[in-house]
Design an enzyme around this catalytic site. Structure first.
Site, PDB file in Angstrom:
ATOM      1  N   GLU A  69       8.882  -2.613  -0.463  1.00  0.00           N
ATOM      2  CA  GLU A  69       9.574  -1.663   0.411  1.00  0.00           C
ATOM      3  C   GLU A  69       8.894  -1.617   1.793  1.00  0.00           C
ATOM      4  OE1 GLU A  69       8.656   2.167   1.871  1.00  0.00           O
ATOM      5  OE2 GLU A  69       8.750   2.607  -0.280  1.00  0.00           O
ATOM      6  N   GLU A  79       0.220  -5.168   3.825  1.00  0.00           N
ATOM      7  CA  GLU A  79       0.896  -3.989   3.284  1.00  0.00           C
ATOM      8  C   GLU A  79       0.460  -3.692   1.856  1.00  0.00           C
ATOM      9  OE1 GLU A  79       2.793  -1.955   5.096  1.00  0.00           O
ATOM     10  OE2 GLU A  79       2.447  -3.261   6.826  1.00  0.00           O
TER      11      GLU A  79
HETATM   12 ZN    ZN Z   1       4.401   3.888   1.148  1.00  0.00          ZN
END
Ligand code: ZN
Length: 1094
Positions: free
Chosen positions: A179, A254
């Site tokens: 995401e 990330e």
């Molecule tokens: Zn997050």
């Protein structure tokens, strides 16, 4: 990721499940959501605390009631929270923005079957949804099977969302990391972070990404059509063609990676999600929430953590990550939502361009969520959570009882009835289960969110925290015996009426605050649609509501609710009892385990390995440091300055007087709801009484009068109004040593009930008696527990509040009512309640006396002209009852906390680091460009250095234009001194800054987006009142707007000197782990004064 605060910050979502009650008295609690400064009592607050029904205030409710509930959540920072959504990416920026859009649509709200066919879509069904005055059409894309819901109405706040079913098999956090990662560059938009560019330069009213336990949502909203389609295109490209499946560096940044700057140093883990989840796992309620999920769903996907367990995240490989995208990010596994006043054929046209590139796929069958089978026997689990070693650890246990209600999804009627049951049991402090638990004295505050129905199977959870070890069993018995008693005796008629009115009021008012209405509807619909059920059903509440009311009228409420309690709770063996034990060593033990495993790893590596890791670390840093080339940045579509209205849109305001009190009226269409605020000046209050103000406010609503118990008073408020809330508001006034400090009573009701509303406000203010010692003691424990939670959950807000108190009197007052000083006050007060109740009660009375006066009173009304006129006589009657002169002259509060760096110790693996100074006092004069510059610093300098390179979850700069305090803040930050060094280098960053025109324009547009936040009428009237109180005129607003629009590079460079005041005269406050503080002191001995509060 999560929704950001101004820019990025943590979400409400993780707390939805364990949403803590009593937020009214803990203003800082919900801050992280959007603005670390939006605390009600915080001086810098510019956002409107909700007119919350105090009822729904405390908790979120089941799906059908959720829209309603969301209206009561606070301010711009709010969004409905979702129990299950553990995260929520980036943040929607401050709030929605209103930009003029053309009024009459030029297109038909229909797409002909033929036109749809041409674009590759088949119309499956269509319905007019009376509840939201919308035409909803469900399409299916022929080639891929992708389903699209196209909702048309006259709402200018357009919404788009794409939702994919992404059930994880383990706790490596794949869905969550993905995401984050898909928004880091894509085929058409190959820059480092299109998402960050959109935050910077679009007019979005919502921009986010959210990972649920079984799905991932990418929603956006905007009122500007051109902007809206720009955002849609960037999101579609990101979801279907992200660069992260080819570029492993994105996954590392990330997700997680080993970092080694130099072969002689220690290896560490870094990664945005890794640190985000470390922060999440440092919050006791989150640890409980996760333990509950594992206990209730041991066999299906809900038993693992889609967000990622920090101890498991490093097991994830890039191969698995890519495969997850290939499998689930396919149109056949997606559901797409469009909503608003744009052209529905354009929607299909845009989608068809993307969808045509795909064929069919097997992913829908692979992503099906298998239901958890029901237990035949209850289970019990015990876990540890990280706690501070202050206070009595024996009294810090938590216990929560949880039931899985069904092994199938329930029909809407049953769900609605369960939603009502939930409100009846727990919706207000007067609700029996809530009241009995709190009255029992067995714990400090409620945990567990009641009914949760946003996943495949609904569950019910309730428990207490702050429980003594010996009382665990008693809590369990009390919950069960109370439910049994309620099922045998039924609810009081008044309680049923109050719940019914409250829920109906909120359903009809449909006030989602700054959260786009279309998005609230999307989440409702998706809760069924995602499982292949009817997406229209959840949008229609009138029929089931009517049926339920009719049943209650005919059979009585007991016949409706008692069987539900028996069937779903009392006679249900799928019960999981979860006990959490405090462990003061857990945080440091987790830390050393992590360090040991990294040391072991390092020991096993050859010299070449280490050299390679150092090289890889540098490669990633270099990539992070290298700005995107201008031609790549240009790929992200952006509005031009010409697209931005040059003038501010004034809110209608008429300033008058009734009976000697100021009355502000805002003539706005509110669908027959009257919104009213009654504001009292508290500047005559003695300084030492200030910390008592939040509890005074709570007492007004929760103590009862001579004739009515607080339960009756609550029911009356629920039956007659849409809710009443009371809270303090304090702000500096720019250019003045004066400040504004008020108590605001906020209420709403159908305009026809204006008289009831003002009578109840009068009753609350004048008739409530401060005599209930036991209840007051509960308020103190609850508030204390809430403040303690916010230390680990919203440490940046705590740091900001502390800093504000060092640089302005208004900040000091706010800190007294919601910061560390407040927590210390509560710790002391808890002992004092038993010894000196008479004294405390007299102090509460003293606050009331110095408050209640016609002279310092202001009334603010928002409704349409006819309803405004009709309410005047009730306002007049209300004012007649107030005494006419205030008891004392203005008290002189001239207090500030001493300047000096502070570190507040918390049991956590991550830090919150702040630094601030008052730049007005250093000579800076307000110019609108400061808003642009401050945004730019947050979105570029701090985003790159603190988040991407530093591995913190977020970093921001914030300027309070009223006090002049300029802040830097970080959250869930693995660093401490490094972050402070970055803050100090900001002046040089500005001095050396080069900005091309496009970048500057983006920053300006993003800033205007924040300034023109999208507001429903009640928020317009409320904010207009705040401007009035702070002496901000329409002329000044217009001047700031012009300054924003004409901001130039020269302004940035000039601001460098101003911001250097933070470096030279500023003070640091860190909310940090003991280990990090010790390490910092090795580098800079005695840099911080260390403070321990938990
Ligand atoms: Zn997050």
């Amino acid at each position: 990721m999560e929704r950001a605060a101004l820019l990025r910050c943590s979400s409400l979502a993780p707390n939805r499940f364990f949403y803590f009650p009593g937020s009214r008295s803990f203003p800082l609690r919900r801050l992280p959501a959007s603005a670390p400064f939006s605390s009600r009592s915080a001086s810098s607050s510019s956002s409107a605390p909700s007119t919350s029904s105090r009822l729904l205030h405390r908790r979120r409710h089941s799906r059908l009631l959720r829209v309603a509930a969301s209206s009561s959540s606070s301010s711009s920072s709010s969004s409905p929270s979702f129990s299950s959504a553990h995260t929520d990416k980036h943040f929607s920026t401050l709030s929605a923005r209103a930009v003029a859009t053309p009024s009459a649509p030029q297109f038909s709200s229909d797409v002909s079957d033929e036109a749809a066919e041409k674009l590759g879509f088949e119309k499956v069904s269509e319905q007019f949804i009376e509840e939201c005055k919308s035409k909803a059409v469900l399409f299916k894309h022929r080639k891929t099977g992708c389903e699209v819901m196209s909702v048309s109405n006259d709402d200018e706040n357009k919404v788009f969302g794409i939702v994919l079913r992404t059930p994880p098999k383990d706790s490596t956090g794949i869905p969550h990391i993905l995401e984050h990662s898909v928004l880091c560059g894509s085929r058409k938009y190959p820059l480092k972070e299109p998402f960050a560019e959109l935050i910077k330069g679009s007019l979005n009213t919502y921009l986010n990404a959210i990972t649920f336990p079984d799905r991932t949502c990418y929603p956006i909203a905007s009122t500007n059509t051109k902007d809206f389609y720009n955002l849609v295109d960037v999101y579609l490209d990101a979801v279907f063609f992200p660069n992260c499946v080819e570029d492993e560096l994105i996954f590392q940044q990330e997700g997680w990676h080993y970092e080694l700057d130099d072969p002689s140093k220690e290896i560490t883990y870094k990664g945005v999600v890794f640190n985000e989840m470390k922060g999440v796992y440092s919050q006791p309620e989150n640890v409980l929430g996760r333990a509950v999920r594992r206990a209730v769903f041991p066999d299906n996907t809900y038993g693992v953590d889609s967000g990622g367990d920090p101890t498991v995240i490093p097991k994830l490989t890039f191969e698995e990550f890519k495969e997850f995208h290939r499998k689930y990010y396919h149109p056949s596994n997606a559901r797409i939502w469009f909503y608003g006043d744009d052209d529905p054929s354009e929607r299909l046209r845009i989608l068809s361009e993307y969808l045509e590139m795909f064929g069919s796929s097997s992913s829908p069958s692979e992503s099906t969520v298998e239901p958890q089978r029901l237990f035949s026997e209850p289970v019990r689990v015990v876990h540890k959570y990280p706690a501070g070693d202050g206070g009595d650890l024996k009294k810090k246990h938590m216990v929560c009882l949880n039931w899985l209600l069904s092994d199938k999804t329930l029909d809407l009627e049953t769900e609605l009835a369960l939603g009502f049951l939930d409100h009846l049991l727990l919706g207000t402090p007067a609700s029996p289960l809530m009241k009995i638990l709190l009255d029992s004295g067995l714990g400090d505050d409620i945990v567990g969110g009641g009914i949760e129905d946003d996943l495949l199977q609904p569950q019910f959870s309730i428990g207490l925290k702050g429980v003594s070890e010996d009382d665990i069993q008693k809590v369990e018995e009390l919950i069960l015996s109370t439910l049994k008693k309620i099922s045998e005796e039924g609810f009081e008629t008044e309680a049923v009426e109050a719940s019914m009115n409250t829920i109906e009021f909120h359903l009809r008012e449909n006030n989602t605050g700054s959260f786009p209405r279309g998005l609230a509807l999307m989440f409702q619909s998706m809760g069924k649609w995602i499982y292949g059920l009817d997406p229209f059903g959840p949008l229609k509440y009138e029929e089931p509501l009517k049926a339920l009311k009719a049943r209650i009228a005919k059979e009585g409420s007991k016949a409706v609710f008692s069987p539900l309690i028996e069937k779903f709770i009392l006679n249900n063996n799928h019960r999981a009892i979860v006990e959490m034990q405090p462990d003061p060593e857990k945080a440091s033990r987790d830390d050393s385990l992590e360090r040991e495993s990294l040391e072991k790893l390092k020991a096993s590596m050859t010299e070449e390995d280490l050299a390679e890791l150092t090289r890889a670390t540098q490669e990633l840093k270099l990539k992070q440091e290298t700005p995107d080339p201008p031609e790549v940045l240009k790929t992200v579509p952006c509005l031009q300055l010409d697209d931005i209205p040059k003038r501010t849109t004034p809110t209608p305001i008429e300033v008058g007087e009734i009976n000697g009190a100021k009355v502000l009226q805002h003539d706005l269409f509110t669908n027959d709801v009257l919104y009213a605020e009654v504001v009292f000046d508290i500047r005559s209050l003695k300084q030492e009484l200030l910390p008592l103000v939040p509890l005074f406010c709570q007492s007004l609503l929760e103590m009862g009068t001579k004739d009515m118990s607080f339960v009756q008073l609550n029911q009356l408020i629920g039956r007659k109004t849409g809710g009443i809330s009371v809270y303090p508001f304090t702000s500096s006034v720019r250019g003045s040593t004066d400040l504004c400090s008020h108590i605001i009573v906020r209420g709403k009701a159908m305009a026809g009930r204006a008289e009831d509303l003002f009578n109840l406000v009068k009753c609350v203010l004048q008739e409530v008696q401060f005599t209930d010692q036991q209840r007051f003691k509960q308020f103190v424990s609850q508030s204390k527990a809430g403040m303690e939670s916010s230390l680990s959950g919203s440490g940046h807000a705590i740091a900001a509040s502390r800093l504000g108190a060092k640089f302005s009197t208004a900040g000091w007052i706010s800190e007294q009512m919601g910061g560390v000083s407040y927590l210390e006050f509560l710790q002391d007060l808890e002992k004092r309640v038993d010894q000196d109740w008479d004294g405390i009660s007299a102090s509460l009375e003293e606050i009331r006396t110095s408050l209640l006066s016609k002279d310092g009173c202001l009334v603010n009304l928002t409704a349409d002209g006819k309803n405004l006129t009709a309410s005047e006589k009730y306002v007049s009657k209300f004012l007649d009852c107030l005494p006419s002169s205030s008891s004392a002259a203005t008290a002189s509060w001239n207090a500030r906390l001493p300047l000096g760096n502070e570190a507040i110790v918390i049991p956590s693996q991550v830090n919150y680091v702040g630094k601030a100074a008052n730049i007005y006092e250093a000579g800076y004069q307000l110019h609108g460009s400061v808003y642009v510059i401050s945004n730019h610093i947050s979105n570029t300098w701090l985003w790159d250095r603190v988040r991407l390179m530093g591995g913190a979850y977020g970093g921001m700069s914030h300027f309070n234009p009223y006090s002049g305090v300029c802040y830097f803040l970080s959250w869930r930050d693995p660093n401490l001194l490094n972050t402070l060094d970055i803050y100090d280098a900001t002046g040089d960053f500005l001095r050396e800054l080069e900005l091309d025109n496009d970048t500057l324009t983006k920053s300006i547009i993003g800033t205007i987006g924040n300034v023109d936040s999208y507001q429903l009428p009640d928020a317009k009237g409320y904010n207009s009142m705040l401007r009035y109180l702070r002496g901000v005129t329409e002329e000044e607003r217009q001047q700031r707007r012009e300054e924003i629009l004409s901001t130039s590079l020269k302004n940035f460079r000039e601001f460098a000197d101003a911001i250097d005041a933070v470096k030279h005269k500023g003070v640091s406050v860190a909310v940090a782990s003991a280990g990090h503080i010790d390490a910092a002191h090795k580098d800079r001995p005695n840099y911080f004064q260390v403070k321990k509060v938990v």
